[in-house]
Design a protein around this motif. Structure first.
Motif, PDB file in Angstrom:
ATOM      1  N   LEU A  92       0.824  -1.207   0.000  1.00  0.00           N
ATOM      2  CA  LEU A  92       0.000   0.000   0.000  1.00  0.00           C
ATOM      3  C   LEU A  92       0.860   1.259   0.000  1.00  0.00           C
ATOM      4  N   PHE A  93       0.541   2.156  -0.919  1.00  0.00           N
ATOM      5  CA  PHE A  93       1.199   3.452  -1.014  1.00  0.00           C
ATOM      6  C   PHE A  93       0.145   4.539  -0.845  1.00  0.00           C
ATOM      7  N   LEU A  94       0.475   5.570  -0.083  1.00  0.00           N
ATOM      8  CA  LEU A  94      -0.416   6.712   0.104  1.00  0.00           C
ATOM      9  C   LEU A  94       0.229   7.943  -0.506  1.00  0.00           C
ATOM     10  N   GLU A 120       6.275   7.489 -11.479  1.00  0.00           N
ATOM     11  CA  GLU A 120       7.325   6.554 -11.893  1.00  0.00           C
ATOM     12  C   GLU A 120       7.617   5.510 -10.815  1.00  0.00           C
ATOM     13  N   THR A 121       7.567   5.913  -9.557  1.00  0.00           N
ATOM     14  CA  THR A 121       7.778   4.960  -8.465  1.00  0.00           C
ATOM     15  C   THR A 121       6.687   3.898  -8.462  1.00  0.00           C
ATOM     16  N   LEU A 122       5.446   4.315  -8.599  1.00  0.00           N
ATOM     17  CA  LEU A 122       4.336   3.356  -8.596  1.00  0.00           C
ATOM     18  C   LEU A 122       4.408   2.401  -9.782  1.00  0.00           C
ATOM     19  N   LEU A 123       4.722   2.916 -10.957  1.00  0.00           N
ATOM     20  CA  LEU A 123       4.840   2.044 -12.130  1.00  0.00           C
ATOM     21  C   LEU A 123       5.988   1.046 -11.958  1.00  0.00           C
ATOM     22  N   TYR A 137       4.774  14.873  -8.785  1.00  0.00           N
ATOM     23  CA  TYR A 137       3.857  13.954  -9.459  1.00  0.00           C
ATOM     24  C   TYR A 137       4.599  12.994 -10.374  1.00  0.00           C
ATOM     25  N   GLU A 138       5.661  13.489 -11.025  1.00  0.00           N
ATOM     26  CA  GLU A 138       6.484  12.622 -11.872  1.00  0.00           C
ATOM     27  C   GLU A 138       7.105  11.498 -11.058  1.00  0.00           C
ATOM     28  N   GLU A 139       7.715  11.857  -9.934  1.00  0.00           N
ATOM     29  CA  GLU A 139       8.388  10.848  -9.113  1.00  0.00           C
ATOM     30  C   GLU A 139       7.396   9.831  -8.552  1.00  0.00           C
TER      31      GLU A 139
END
Length: 152
Positions: free
Chosen positions: A32-34, A74-77, A69-71
């Motif tokens: 889970l990421f918030l 990209e982290t989630l992908l 928002y970019e970071e």
């Protein structure tokens, strides 16, 4: 399935206003990421033992929201390439959430399935507070991305 990101909304209020289905998903999720832990629901869920990673440090690191928002995107992908991910945002995922729009744009190009799991927005609270019917006070348009796998 790896390469999947489920995006859910934490709503606009406290835990009592969180839909039961969203609550259950949050409680069972292992990856889970918030977007931010600065939300009344998160404080209550932390007391229940919820484990998560937040992106609050990313906001501190960058001067421009576009870089934040970019970071996050990209982290989630990248994380979704290893294991399915659940990403929780304040409110509803499709209202004023740039990272969600970026994920919807980029996910399919990276073979990532992006699923929107719903949540309440500030609009729900506003319509209730003003005691107005949104059908009478608003115009609704169908957007092209509504043909995708979106549950609102």
């Amino acid at each position: 399935m790896t390469n999947k990101i489920l995006i859910i909304g934490l709503g606009a209020g406290d835990l009592d206003q969180l839909p039961l289905g969203v609550y259950k998903k949050l409680k069972q999720e292992k990856n889970l990421f918030l977007r931010t832990k600065e939300h009344p629901v998160v404080a209550e869920l932390e007391r229940e033992g919820l484990q998560f990673q937040s992106f609050d440090d990313v906001y501190e690191k960058h001067d421009q929201f576009s870089d934040v928002y970019e970071e996050i995107t990209e982290t989630l992908l990248a994380e979704a390439e290893k294991a399915p991910v659940t990403y929780a945002v304040p409110g509803h995922p499709l209202i004023a959430e740039r990272t969600v729009q970026l994920l919807l744009e980029r996910g399919p190009k990276r073979d990532a399935e992006i699923e929107i799991g719903g949540g309440q927005s500030f609009l729900d609270a506003m319509f209730q507070s003003l005691a107005i019917d949104p059908i009478e006070a608003s115009s609704f348009l169908t957007a092209p991305h509504c043909q995708k796998k979106i549950y609102c």
